[in-house]
Motif scaffolding. Sequence first.
Motif, PDB file in Angstrom:
ATOM      1  N   VAL A  27       0.875  -1.240   0.044  1.00 59.79           N
ATOM      2  CA  VAL A  27       0.045   0.081   0.102  1.00 59.79           C
ATOM      3  C   VAL A  27       1.077   1.420   0.056  1.00 59.79           C
ATOM      4  CG1 VAL A  27      -1.737   1.355   1.213  1.00 59.79           C
ATOM      5  CG2 VAL A  27      -2.036  -1.137   1.195  1.00 59.79           C
ATOM      6  N   ILE A  28       0.636   2.268  -0.728  1.00 59.78           N
ATOM      7  CA  ILE A  28       1.374   3.482  -0.850  1.00 59.78           C
ATOM      8  C   ILE A  28       0.657   4.225   0.115  1.00 59.78           C
ATOM      9  CG2 ILE A  28       2.001   5.433  -2.303  1.00 59.78           C
ATOM     10  CD1 ILE A  28       3.069   2.952  -3.263  1.00 59.78           C
ATOM     11  N   LEU A  29       1.411   4.692   1.076  1.00 65.34           N
ATOM     12  CA  LEU A  29       0.761   5.761   2.315  1.00 65.34           C
ATOM     13  C   LEU A  29       1.128   7.067   2.044  1.00 65.34           C
ATOM     14  CD1 LEU A  29       2.483   3.739   5.368  1.00 65.34           C
ATOM     15  CD2 LEU A  29       0.169   3.424   4.173  1.00 65.34           C
ATOM     16  N   SER A  30       2.245   7.620   1.218  1.00 63.71           N
ATOM     17  CA  SER A  30       2.368   8.694   1.051  1.00 63.71           C
ATOM     18  C   SER A  30       3.573   9.067  -0.170  1.00 63.71           C
ATOM     19  CB  SER A  30       2.887   9.753   2.175  1.00 63.71           C
ATOM     20  OG  SER A  30       4.120   9.473   2.612  1.00 63.71           O
ATOM     21  N   SER A  31       3.513  10.215  -0.811  1.00 67.87           N
ATOM     22  CA  SER A  31       4.710  10.295  -1.656  1.00 67.87           C
ATOM     23  C   SER A  31       4.889  12.132  -1.718  1.00 67.87           C
ATOM     24  CB  SER A  31       4.465   9.893  -3.097  1.00 67.87           C
ATOM     25  OG  SER A  31       3.373  10.523  -3.596  1.00 67.87           O
ATOM     26  N   VAL A  50       8.727   7.910  -1.751  1.00 67.89           N
ATOM     27  CA  VAL A  50       7.491   7.068  -1.277  1.00 67.89           C
ATOM     28  C   VAL A  50       7.530   6.195  -0.098  1.00 67.89           C
ATOM     29  CG1 VAL A  50       5.695   5.469  -2.397  1.00 67.89           C
ATOM     30  CG2 VAL A  50       7.332   7.211  -3.860  1.00 67.89           C
ATOM     31  N   ILE A  51       6.509   6.372   0.811  1.00 69.81           N
ATOM     32  CA  ILE A  51       6.358   5.292   1.682  1.00 69.81           C
ATOM     33  C   ILE A  51       5.393   4.389   1.315  1.00 69.81           C
ATOM     34  CG2 ILE A  51       5.901   5.208   4.251  1.00 69.81           C
ATOM     35  CD1 ILE A  51       7.110   8.145   4.686  1.00 69.81           C
ATOM     36  N   ALA A  52       5.847   2.983   1.581  1.00 66.93           N
ATOM     37  CA  ALA A  52       4.869   2.119   1.310  1.00 66.93           C
ATOM     38  C   ALA A  52       4.849   1.162   2.387  1.00 66.93           C
ATOM     39  CB  ALA A  52       5.489   1.244   0.145  1.00 66.93           C
ATOM     40  N   ALA A  53       3.669   0.240   2.518  1.00 70.60           N
ATOM     41  CA  ALA A  53       3.631  -0.774   3.668  1.00 70.60           C
ATOM     42  C   ALA A  53       2.872  -1.776   3.214  1.00 70.60           C
ATOM     43  CB  ALA A  53       2.713  -0.273   4.867  1.00 70.60           C
ATOM     44  N   LEU A  95      -0.114   7.560  10.461  1.00 72.62           N
ATOM     45  CA  LEU A  95      -1.338   6.943  10.741  1.00 72.62           C
ATOM     46  C   LEU A  95      -2.645   7.985  10.427  1.00 72.62           C
ATOM     47  CD1 LEU A  95      -1.457   5.511  14.494  1.00 72.62           C
ATOM     48  CD2 LEU A  95      -1.989   4.472  12.275  1.00 72.62           C
ATOM     49  N   LYS A  96      -2.287   9.176  10.515  1.00 70.99           N
ATOM     50  CA  LYS A  96      -3.162  10.460   9.842  1.00 70.99           C
ATOM     51  C   LYS A  96      -3.103  10.301   8.316  1.00 70.99           C
ATOM     52  CE  LYS A  96      -2.590  13.501  13.761  1.00 70.99           C
ATOM     53  NZ  LYS A  96      -2.230  14.699  14.450  1.00 70.99           N
ATOM     54  N   GLU A  97      -1.891  10.157   7.921  1.00 72.32           N
ATOM     55  CA  GLU A  97      -1.869   9.996   6.316  1.00 72.32           C
ATOM     56  C   GLU A  97      -2.663   8.740   5.775  1.00 72.32           C
ATOM     57  OE1 GLU A  97       2.725  11.716   5.978  1.00 72.32           O
ATOM     58  OE2 GLU A  97       1.655  11.098   4.184  1.00 72.32           O
ATOM     59  N   ILE A  98      -2.544   7.743   6.488  1.00 68.85           N
ATOM     60  CA  ILE A  98      -3.420   6.645   6.125  1.00 68.85           C
ATOM     61  C   ILE A  98      -4.604   6.784   5.900  1.00 68.85           C
ATOM     62  CG2 ILE A  98      -4.003   4.046   6.799  1.00 68.85           C
ATOM     63  CD1 ILE A  98      -1.209   3.786   7.967  1.00 68.85           C
ATOM     64  N   GLU A  99      -5.422   7.514   7.298  1.00 74.53           N
ATOM     65  CA  GLU A  99      -6.848   7.480   7.359  1.00 74.53           C
ATOM     66  C   GLU A  99      -7.114   8.831   5.970  1.00 74.53           C
ATOM     67  OE1 GLU A  99     -10.197   6.741   8.558  1.00 74.53           O
ATOM     68  OE2 GLU A  99      -8.320   5.797   9.081  1.00 74.53           O
ATOM     69  N   GLY A 100      -6.401   9.535   5.695  1.00 76.99           N
ATOM     70  CA  GLY A 100      -6.679  10.692   4.853  1.00 76.99           C
ATOM     71  C   GLY A 100      -6.397   9.921   3.323  1.00 76.99           C
ATOM     72  N   LEU A 101      -5.683   9.005   3.045  1.00 77.53           N
ATOM     73  CA  LEU A 101      -5.381   8.569   1.694  1.00 77.53           C
ATOM     74  C   LEU A 101      -6.262   7.266   1.468  1.00 77.53           C
ATOM     75  CD1 LEU A 101      -1.463   8.871   1.375  1.00 77.53           C
ATOM     76  CD2 LEU A 101      -3.346  10.387   0.265  1.00 77.53           C
ATOM     77  N   LYS A 102      -6.742   6.968   2.761  1.00 75.66           N
ATOM     78  CA  LYS A 102      -7.801   5.421   2.378  1.00 75.66           C
ATOM     79  C   LYS A 102      -8.543   5.488   1.340  1.00 75.66           C
ATOM     80  CE  LYS A 102     -10.865   4.675   5.085  1.00 75.66           C
ATOM     81  NZ  LYS A 102     -11.888   4.611   6.413  1.00 75.66           N
ATOM     82  N   ASP A 103      -9.513   6.510   1.145  1.00 77.10           N
ATOM     83  CA  ASP A 103     -10.558   6.359   0.436  1.00 77.10           C
ATOM     84  C   ASP A 103      -9.828   6.415  -1.099  1.00 77.10           C
ATOM     85  OD1 ASP A 103     -12.840   8.341   2.370  1.00 77.10           O
ATOM     86  OD2 ASP A 103     -12.770   6.204   1.973  1.00 77.10           O
ATOM     87  N   MET A 104      -8.975   7.431  -1.113  1.00 73.53           N
ATOM     88  CA  MET A 104      -8.357   7.500  -2.717  1.00 73.53           C
ATOM     89  C   MET A 104      -7.570   6.310  -2.963  1.00 73.53           C
ATOM     90  SD  MET A 104      -5.119   7.843  -4.223  1.00 73.53           S
ATOM     91  CE  MET A 104      -4.095   8.252  -2.856  1.00 73.53           C
ATOM     92  N   TRP A 149      -0.634  14.045  -8.745  1.00 71.75           N
ATOM     93  CA  TRP A 149      -1.732  14.172  -7.889  1.00 71.75           C
ATOM     94  C   TRP A 149      -1.427  13.876  -6.404  1.00 71.75           C
ATOM     95  CZ3 TRP A 149      -6.751  14.571  -7.742  1.00 71.75           C
ATOM     96  CH2 TRP A 149      -7.515  13.934  -6.804  1.00 71.75           C
ATOM     97  N   PHE A 150      -0.221  13.061  -6.274  1.00 71.11           N
ATOM     98  CA  PHE A 150       0.205  12.712  -5.014  1.00 71.11           C
ATOM     99  C   PHE A 150       0.799  14.004  -4.479  1.00 71.11           C
ATOM    100  CE2 PHE A 150       0.134   7.926  -6.016  1.00 71.11           C
ATOM    101  CZ  PHE A 150      -0.644   7.616  -4.992  1.00 71.11           C
ATOM    102  N   ALA A 151       1.760  14.514  -5.079  1.00 72.27           N
ATOM    103  CA  ALA A 151       2.254  15.742  -4.805  1.00 72.27           C
ATOM    104  C   ALA A 151       1.488  16.816  -4.081  1.00 72.27           C
ATOM    105  CB  ALA A 151       3.359  16.304  -5.753  1.00 72.27           C
ATOM    106  N   SER A 152       0.205  16.832  -4.895  1.00 72.83           N
ATOM    107  CA  SER A 152      -0.683  17.951  -4.606  1.00 72.83           C
ATOM    108  C   SER A 152      -1.572  17.599  -3.426  1.00 72.83           C
ATOM    109  CB  SER A 152      -1.587  18.343  -5.673  1.00 72.83           C
ATOM    110  OG  SER A 152      -2.453  17.237  -5.683  1.00 72.83           O
ATOM    111  N   LYS A 153      -1.414  16.531  -2.878  1.00 77.62           N
ATOM    112  CA  LYS A 153      -2.180  15.830  -1.534  1.00 77.62           C
ATOM    113  C   LYS A 153      -3.561  15.514  -2.065  1.00 77.62           C
ATOM    114  CE  LYS A 153       1.199  17.518   1.863  1.00 77.62           C
ATOM    115  NZ  LYS A 153       1.635  16.333   2.219  1.00 77.62           N
ATOM    116  N   GLN A 154      -3.791  15.394  -3.145  1.00 75.56           N
ATOM    117  CA  GLN A 154      -5.111  14.805  -3.737  1.00 75.56           C
ATOM    118  C   GLN A 154      -6.061  16.422  -3.791  1.00 75.56           C
ATOM    119  OE1 GLN A 154      -3.831  12.754  -0.934  1.00 75.56           O
ATOM    120  NE2 GLN A 154      -2.344  12.368  -2.558  1.00 75.56           N
TER     121      GLN A 154
END
Length: 384
Positions: A27-31, A50-53, A95-104, A149-154
Amino acid sequence: MKVKKYLAPSMTEAMKRIRVELGSEAVILSSKAVYKGGFLGLFKKRNIEVIAAIDPVSAPLQTVTKQKKKKLPSVPQLESQVPYADESGGNAELLKEIEGLKDMINRIQINSSDRKYPELLQKPSDYLTEQEVDPSLRSKIMDELLEKWFASKQRSTVEEVQGWLEESMLAILDQVENGKPGLQKKYINIVGPTGVGKTTTLAKVAAETMLKHDLKVAFITTDTYRIAAIDQLKTYAKILNVPIEVAYNLEDFKRATERFSHYDYVFIDTAGRNFRNPQYVKDLNDIIHFTEEMETYLVLSLTSKQKDMEDIYRQFAAIPIKQVIFTKADETSTFGAIFNFIYTHKLGAAYITNGQNVPDDMEIATSSQLLKMALEAKKYERSS
């Protein structure tokens, strides 16, 4: 959950490394874009962090599940809450980033035959598909959009995504020189298969040269296989009031060039025959004396299949081609072939024609004009 940070020159490269090390269930967590190196703060190199898990507990079960499915998403759906600890002892911010990116992330599914994107990115992906852009090139463009898209934080808008798409498409065209037909040599040779409109195109370029630049031009035709072709060029020559010579062999061609030695430009029309026959190109070399004083333009019809365009180019590769002229733009609504051809062969376009009228229905094929034509052929709607 195992969390790992990757640093790569592009999102595509990062994704490759993640799939190799963590597997397709990662899973991509952030970039984000980061800048490394440089000297005294200058010349820094742009990279993607990129942070992946991956959840090692569920991995074996997911592996078994893979064998039962024909299509697998490389990015699985996230559970509503995912407890984890990274290798450094935990990171509450992630953890916050995961929640924010979950739907995307739940909307991104990648497998061997399909690829889906967030809603705003899905539209340009569908558009590129409709325009028949080659899958590998389409993937490259979409990777660039996904990275932004990732860089703009969606948080990007429809207009911003449209701008990204246009920038990526324009960058492909700008890899070569478009829209600057040289006409630096005295002899202008037009080649191509039958039915692409070589004779009409030659007349258009000659008329533009005469009327806009007030130069003396003449015609030579080597298309002796079709009486109609000779008559057609003679008709254009009469309308433009320019001389014409018919060359049946190399000696005829040399005599014609001697006759027109005091003209500014001599435009040469060649026979349109089955491009799959290697003898065709050999016949050209037997009739036309290719010299340093000649520029050759390959004419391709936009109504042709992509594979046919590739075959045509390979057949004529024995002749030094300066640029391409794309014809019949008015007879198609898809322009992906232009991008595919330029991207693959790194050969620029000189003109693009959109009708039979001489000297009208022809435009200089600048990169911006080619992009505009592609976007307006089947209008890319900005509304979501």
